[in-house]
Design an enzyme around this catalytic site. Structure first.
Site, PDB file in Angstrom:
ATOM      1  CG  ASP A 110     -30.548  -6.584   6.509  1.00 38.05           C
ATOM      2  OD1 ASP A 110     -30.963  -6.202   7.617  1.00 38.05           O
ATOM      3  OD2 ASP A 110     -31.157  -6.378   5.442  1.00 38.05           O
TER       4      ASP A 110
ATOM      5  CD  GLU B 241     -34.725  -2.323   5.664  1.00 43.93           C
ATOM      6  OE1 GLU B 241     -35.549  -2.964   4.988  1.00 43.93           O
ATOM      7  OE2 GLU B 241     -33.560  -2.714   5.855  1.00 43.93           O
TER       8      GLU B 241
ATOM      9  CG  ASP C   6     -35.750   2.977   0.274  1.00 40.18           C
ATOM     10  OD1 ASP C   6     -36.133   3.659  -0.706  1.00 40.18           O
ATOM     11  OD2 ASP C   6     -35.496   1.768   0.188  1.00 40.18           O
TER      12      ASP C   6
ATOM     13  CD  GLU D 193     -29.625  -2.959   6.275  1.00 42.63           C
ATOM     14  OE1 GLU D 193     -30.721  -2.886   5.693  1.00 42.63           O
ATOM     15  OE2 GLU D 193     -28.543  -3.103   5.655  1.00 42.63           O
TER      16      GLU D 193
ATOM     17  CG  HIS E 291     -34.758  -8.147   6.741  1.00 44.19           C
ATOM     18  ND1 HIS E 291     -36.020  -8.618   6.446  1.00 44.19           N
ATOM     19  CD2 HIS E 291     -34.437  -7.313   5.729  1.00 44.19           C
ATOM     20  CE1 HIS E 291     -36.433  -8.097   5.308  1.00 44.19           C
ATOM     21  NE2 HIS E 291     -35.489  -7.299   4.848  1.00 44.19           N
TER      22      HIS E 291
ATOM     23  CG  HIS F 126     -33.089   0.228   2.461  1.00 42.13           C
ATOM     24  ND1 HIS F 126     -34.337   0.229   1.861  1.00 42.13           N
ATOM     25  CD2 HIS F 126     -32.849  -1.058   2.813  1.00 42.13           C
ATOM     26  CE1 HIS F 126     -34.823  -0.998   1.866  1.00 42.13           C
ATOM     27  NE2 HIS F 126     -33.940  -1.799   2.414  1.00 42.13           N
TER      28      HIS F 126
END
Length: 382
Positions: free
Chosen positions: A183, A236, A258, A209, A185, A285
């Protein structure tokens, strides 16, 4: 049957639960929350309730359309998450009315079990091998880790190499037969993301990700996709099928809506169907609570292009309070060999411990996203 009212519960560590009540004594549960903005979403939920109280809860699609389009200003994390909570709860009620799990109402199961992965942090310089090994011992066949902590727009060779070293440690612990997801992020600039994904090819991630921030995706995302052979996953911080189309056009391999942010079960289904047109997979997510995870897994069982499910049991954000703390029946979350069995209970397939939820709401929480700074004092992406 009519909706008679709603209640919301602010529960530790960082969640918001919604209960929708009816005049026939059947209630549904949802989880509408934006991490760090739970109180804001709570206000939006109560505003939206004016549109559904007194209405038939089984008109799920009509309610979804009304809650999204009934206001001139729509979309975004807060409103889409408030909508998601209602959608969870209405599907939960529908399943209970018909006496079947939600996935039966979505066309029936397309698989007998759902693969899940676990988290191991990753943004700290040590302990990755042991952390991943512990998840292997627990039976998981896939883990996800952060690529790094705070990163400058062009990180030093030492920082980039440190990320690769941690990924190598994770791969060593996993061996070649298990999967590693990494990830980013949104902490990494497009230029640095292109460098890192190329470096990480050797550990063969299942996906990387959110390599770039959602507001910079466009051509930047396409450039990362084309920079290496590593599959790219995003989603996400995208909240509707309209926002997913451009990233699918950019060539992502995995979409990650998500269930608590992207309009709930109804919209996850549509996003998955859109991704299927592009040959992309669904990996929802879900680092949140038990209601969100239950909703997500119902979608997973009914979605042909599903890949793998995130789940938050044991996650570092939730120390002291686990998802199972608010359930009287947690059978859905008993994972065996890295898989969850198909639920057979009605609705979302979980039994919420309402007394525990009410006690937790009396305390509430005040969780906020961490604020990170670079060495020069400038703001860093968390």
């Amino acid at each position: 049957m009519k909706i008679t009212g709603i209640e919301t519960f602010l529960v530790a560590p960082r969640w918001l639960f919604l209960k929708v009540n009816t005049d026939e004594g059947i209630s549904g549960w949802g989880e509408p929350v934006v991490e760090g903005r739970a109180e804001t979403v709570r206000a939006a939920v109560h505003e939206m309730a004016e549109l559904v109280v007194g209405q038939d809860p089984l008109r799920i699609e009509d309610h979804w359309q009304t809650l999204r389009r009934g206001g001139f200003y729509r979309g975004g994390p807060v409103l889409s998450s408030a909508l998601a909570g209602f959608d969870h709860a209405l599907w939960d009620i529908a399943g209970k009315v018909h006496g079947v799990p939600v996935h039966e109402l979505l066309g029936g199961p397309v698989r007998d079990r759902v693969r899940v992965y676990s988290w191991v942090g990753g943004d700290r310089p040590s302990g990755i091998f042991d952390a991943v090994s512990a998840q292997v011992e627990a039976g998981f066949t896939a883990v996800k880790m952060n690529v790094a902590g705070p990163l400058a727009p062009i990180a030093s060779p030492a920082e980039a190499n440190a990320a690769l070293v941690r990924a190598r440690e994770a791969r060593e612990a996993l061996g070649p037969e298990r999967d590693l997801a990494i990830d980013f992020h949104g902490r990494v600039s497009p230029a640095m993301a292109r460098r890192l994904v190329k470096m990480l090819e050797e550990v063969q991630p299942m996906f990387v990700e959110e390599p770039v921030l959602p507001e910079t995706q466009g051509g930047a995302l396409a450039s990362v996709v084309s920079a290496s052979t590593v599959p790219v996953a995003v989603g996400e911080r995208l909240y509707s099928r309209w926002e997913f189309k451009p990233v699918l056009d950019a060539g992502v391999a995995v979409v990650q809506p998500d269930p608590s942010h992207a309009g709930g079960i109804s919209e996850l289904r549509r996003i998955a169907a859109l991704a299927e047109v592009y040959g992309a997979s669904l990996a929802p997510h879900c680092p949140l609570g038990p209601i969100s995870l239950a909703a997500s897994m119902q979608v997973a069982f009914a979605t042909p292009n599903f890949l793998i499910q995130e789940q938050s049991l044991g996650m570092h954000y939730h120390q002291g309070t686990e998802a199972l703390s608010y359930l009287t029946d947690s059978a859905l979350f008993r994972f065996t060999d890295g898989y969850a069995a198909r639920p057979t209970g009605p609705g979302l397939g979980i039994e919420v411990d309402e007394e525990a939820v009410r006690r937790a709401d009396e305390v509430g929480h005040h969780w906020r996203s961490p604020v990170w700074r670079l060495d020069d004092g400038g703001l860093a992406e968390w």
